[in-house]
Design an enzyme around this catalytic site. Structure first.
Site, PDB file in Angstrom:
ATOM      1  N   ASP A  72       0.839  -1.196   0.000  1.00 27.81           N
ATOM      2  CA  ASP A  72       0.000   0.000   0.000  1.00 27.81           C
ATOM      3  C   ASP A  72       0.876   1.248   0.000  1.00 27.81           C
ATOM      4  OD1 ASP A  72      -2.158  -1.675   0.133  1.00 27.81           O
ATOM      5  OD2 ASP A  72      -2.565  -1.330   2.261  1.00 27.81           O
ATOM      6  N   ALA A  73       0.301   2.352  -0.471  1.00 21.93           N
ATOM      7  CA  ALA A  73       1.067   3.595  -0.561  1.00 21.93           C
ATOM      8  C   ALA A  73       1.633   4.012   0.793  1.00 21.93           C
ATOM      9  CB  ALA A  73       0.198   4.709  -1.144  1.00 21.93           C
TER      10      ALA A  73
END
Length: 212
Positions: A72-73
């Site tokens: 995930d970012a």
């Protein structure tokens, strides 16, 4: 030698031509370990203009390698980048249950006495999630640091698992992917895999029969 259509060829040993012209030689395989920072997306390029993991790579390999799986970012840590498609497929296949080791800072206190509940797993909307290992690194009233090992890379699995146990994830790092360990690699840096790491990575997917 001319062969019938459908004949299998090995580009490493066979000279392959189309209309008399040889096909270009395949690019050499490349394997890079990246310590992905938060705020960087796991993609080759981002239509929204956010920093992508390829921005962290040397210019001469930037367009030639792809991330193995996703982080995930807002998640940091170990990410493998390669142009080896068959190895990528095996590394991500659930059959091999390649362990992913995460360090998670979670809200609230978690103690050794809580670990049996964490080890039993949690029911998520896409099925039960049961860690391969769980340990408490630091325990305090406001937050605790956990180490968790999962054998698959389901979407947001660690975050959803911790949420299900009542402890929201505040920071998440992946510190190992199979035999690949983050070690002292600085945040945002990358390096080639060593020959020993590559051998270990291939061995990790050689224990079971190839996925169909």
């Amino acid at each position: 030698m001319t062969r019938e259509p459908g004949t299998l060829a090995d580009p490493a040993t066979d000279r392959i031509t189309v209309d008399g012209r040889p096909l270009p030689a395949p690019e050499p395989a490349q394997y890079l370990l990246v310590n992905k920072p938060a705020g960087v997306v796991t993609t080759v390029r981002d239509p929204q203009g956010r920093p992508a993991v390829t921005d962290l790579l040397p210019a001469h390999v930037r367009e030639r390698v792809y991330p193995v799986g996703r982080l995930d970012a807002d998640v940091e840590g170990v990410l493998l980048m390669t142009n080896d498609g068959p190895l990528t497929h095996r590394l991500l296949h659930p059959r091999y249950a390649l362990p992913r080791l995460y360090e998670a800072e979670v809200a609230g206190r978690v103690t050794e006495a809580d670990l049996p509940r964490w080890r039993r797993g949690a029911a998520l909307d896409d099925g039960p999630a049961v860690p391969l290992a769980v340990a408490v690194v630091r325990s305090a009233a406001a937050s605790s640091t956990m180490r968790l090992v999962f054998g698959e890379g389901r979407k947001h699995e660690v975050k959803r698992y911790c949420d299900a146990l009542g402890h929201r994830v505040q920071r998440l790092r992946r510190i190992a992917f199979g035999p690949l360990q983050l070690g002292a690699l600085p945040l945002g840096a990358c390096r080639p895999l060593t020959s020993a790491e590559l051998t270990a990575l291939r061995a990790a997917t050689a224990a079971a029969s190839p996925p169909r």
